[in-house]
Design an enzyme around this catalytic site. Sequence first.
Site, short mmCIF file in Angstrom:
data_model
loop_
_atom_site.label_atom_id
_atom_site.label_comp_id
_atom_site.label_asym_id
_atom_site.label_seq_id
_atom_site.Cartn_x
_atom_site.Cartn_y
_atom_site.Cartn_z
N CYS A 231 -4.38 24.09 -62.92
CA CYS A 231 -4.12 24.36 -61.50
C CYS A 231 -3.14 23.34 -60.91
CB CYS A 231 -5.40 24.30 -60.68
SG CYS A 231 -6.78 25.21 -61.38
N ASP A 232 -3.35 22.07 -61.23
CA ASP A 232 -2.65 21.01 -60.49
C ASP A 232 -1.63 20.21 -61.30
OD1 ASP A 232 -4.20 21.68 -58.32
OD2 ASP A 232 -5.75 20.20 -58.75
N CYS B 296 -8.85 20.28 -62.52
CA CYS B 296 -8.20 21.45 -63.14
C CYS B 296 -6.74 21.14 -63.45
CB CYS B 296 -8.33 22.66 -62.22
SG CYS B 296 -7.61 24.16 -62.92
C1 LIG Z 1 -10.13 21.65 -56.87
C2 LIG Z 1 -9.85 22.99 -57.51
C3 LIG Z 1 -8.56 23.48 -57.51
C4 LIG Z 1 -8.30 24.71 -58.10
N1 LIG Z 1 -7.01 25.17 -58.06
C5 LIG Z 1 -6.73 26.39 -58.59
C6 LIG Z 1 -5.41 26.92 -58.54
O1 LIG Z 1 -4.48 26.28 -58.02
N2 LIG Z 1 -5.20 28.13 -59.09
C7 LIG Z 1 -6.21 28.87 -59.67
O2 LIG Z 1 -5.96 29.99 -60.13
N3 LIG Z 1 -7.47 28.39 -59.75
C8 LIG Z 1 -7.74 27.17 -59.23
N4 LIG Z 1 -9.03 26.67 -59.31
C9 LIG Z 1 -10.06 27.48 -59.97
C10 LIG Z 1 -10.50 28.60 -59.02
O3 LIG Z 1 -10.80 28.06 -57.78
C11 LIG Z 1 -11.70 29.34 -59.60
O4 LIG Z 1 -11.38 29.83 -60.88
C12 LIG Z 1 -12.09 30.51 -58.71
O5 LIG Z 1 -12.31 30.08 -57.38
C13 LIG Z 1 -13.35 31.20 -59.22
O6 LIG Z 1 -13.67 32.21 -58.33
P1 LIG Z 1 -15.06 32.92 -58.27
O7 LIG Z 1 -14.84 34.11 -57.43
O8 LIG Z 1 -15.63 33.11 -59.62
O9 LIG Z 1 -16.07 31.96 -57.49
P2 LIG Z 1 -16.01 30.57 -56.72
O10 LIG Z 1 -14.65 30.29 -56.18
O11 LIG Z 1 -16.63 29.56 -57.59
O12 LIG Z 1 -16.94 30.88 -55.45
C14 LIG Z 1 -18.26 31.23 -55.58
C15 LIG Z 1 -18.94 31.06 -54.23
O13 LIG Z 1 -20.07 31.94 -54.16
C16 LIG Z 1 -20.99 31.42 -53.24
N5 LIG Z 1 -22.34 31.39 -53.80
C17 LIG Z 1 -22.79 30.64 -54.85
N6 LIG Z 1 -24.11 30.83 -55.05
C18 LIG Z 1 -24.50 31.71 -54.08
C19 LIG Z 1 -25.76 32.30 -53.77
N7 LIG Z 1 -26.86 32.04 -54.45
N8 LIG Z 1 -25.80 33.15 -52.70
C20 LIG Z 1 -24.70 33.45 -51.98
N9 LIG Z 1 -23.48 32.91 -52.26
C21 LIG Z 1 -23.37 32.05 -53.30
C22 LIG Z 1 -20.57 29.99 -52.89
O14 LIG Z 1 -19.98 29.98 -51.62
C23 LIG Z 1 -19.56 29.68 -53.98
O15 LIG Z 1 -18.63 28.73 -53.54
C24 LIG Z 1 -9.34 25.44 -58.73
C25 LIG Z 1 -10.63 24.95 -58.74
C26 LIG Z 1 -10.90 23.73 -58.14
C27 LIG Z 1 -12.31 23.20 -58.14
#
Ligand SMILES: Cc1cc2nc3c(=O)[nH]c(=O)nc-3n(C[C@H](O)[C@H](O)[C@H](O)COP(=O)(O)OP(=O)(O)OC[C@H]3O[C@@H](n4cnc5c(N)ncnc54)[C@H](O)[C@@H]3O)c2cc1C
Length: 348
Positions: free
Chosen positions: A171-172, A168
């Site tokens: 992000c980084d 990302c």
């Molecule tokens: C390495 C990295 C660094 C990042 N740094 C930043 C940053 O500095 N700033 C920023 O704004 N964004 C950052 N991002 C992006 C950010 O993390 C994502 O945009 C954000 O986390 C998305 O959130 P979300 O709630 O959609 O789901 P996610 O964070 O993707 O979490 C979803 C979670 O739901 C759960 N899940 C999945 N399937 C199921 C199921 N069938 N049943 C039950 N539970 C389930 C799992 O635990 C999964 O991990 C980064 C991403 C990465 C990979």
Amino acid sequence: MAEKVFIIGSGPAAWTAAIYAARASLEPLVYEGAITEDNQMNGTLPLGQLALTTEVENYPGFPAGNLEAYLDDSLDKDIRQFMAPHQKEGVSGPELMELMRQQAKNFGTRIITDDIVKVDFKRHPFQLFASSGDEIEAHAVIVATGARANYLGLPSEDSFKNRGVSACAVCDGALPRFRDKPLVVVGGGDSAVEEADYLSKFASTVYMVHRRDALRASKIMADRAVENKKIELVWNHTIDEVLGSDTDGVTGVRLQSTVDDSKKEIEASGMFLAIGHTPNTAFLGDKLELTPKKYVRWTVPFRTNTSVEGVFAAGDVADDYYRQAVTAAGTGCMAALDAERWLAGQGL
Ligand SMILES: Cc1cc2nc3c(=O)[nH]c(=O)nc-3n(C[C@H](O)[C@H](O)[C@H](O)COP(=O)(O)OP(=O)(O)OC[C@H]3O[C@@H](n4cnc5c(N)ncnc54)[C@H](O)[C@@H]3O)c2cc1C
């Protein structure tokens, strides 16, 4: 008895939806995912993608500072004692996610640490199936299961995650370790060009490594890469290995030619993957309309409605464009409000 609001996921979208739903007296139940080897390998353990990173510098409300006392004070002791010591850089991904989860819990959210493996949205109340064998009925469902960045799968790539390997740029890219340094971007599509272009604001040079002799990106984006003097295109190569050390993190990459047996090394302080994301939607089967890239399709502009009335989606599982913690949290709030209004409209 059927749940009023059932939330699947555990990233910023799920916890924000839970906070709003709990404060609206909807008594949300969250399935936050299971702690399994598969989820560990896929990067889908509870607390989501942000738990995989170190510093989070762009989530509002956490300027640089020492959060130690606040974390001690606000998190349940049984959670706090297993967390890594706080580094003085504002907030880390795991800390931010524990704080969100705690806030949801404080308002009465019930949390089960398990995966949902199947859904039935044809009948109402909806039916959801957990990997433990439990079956849950719910009037409204919020899908917030996120997405995962695709990686190359090299052991050296894995060992340098958060120490120079990132998926990302937004992000980084601005972190001090990448400033005025040569960086590598892997990929050849529109998002790879976007990442390279963004990184060129900070880096000395951005090497775009692509396995073919032309970018897959649209013409307008490909032109942007070619015209950017800081971007150097490295055609017909793949990453053979990420190079580095324990003290310095990434120091370069070894490339493998795709046209002959030759290899070469490039010096770089970071490697950014831009080879796509995989939304966590497999468990939905064909029960919800998905986009061609398998994201949940939002069916009403500026709302979180899906193809099934009473099922809402929030965060990266439906958003393949912004992919940020704050946008995921924003759509989590929207989904809870949409669910609340839908339930009221049904007299539920
Ligand atoms: C390495 C990295 C660094 C990042 N740094 C930043 C940053 O500095 N700033 C920023 O704004 N964004 C950052 N991002 C992006 C950010 O993390 C994502 O945009 C954000 O986390 C998305 O959130 P979300 O709630 O959609 O789901 P996610 O964070 O993707 O979490 C979803 C979670 O739901 C759960 N899940 C999945 N399937 C199921 C199921 N069938 N049943 C039950 N539970 C389930 C799992 O635990 C999964 O991990 C980064 C991403 C990465 C990979």
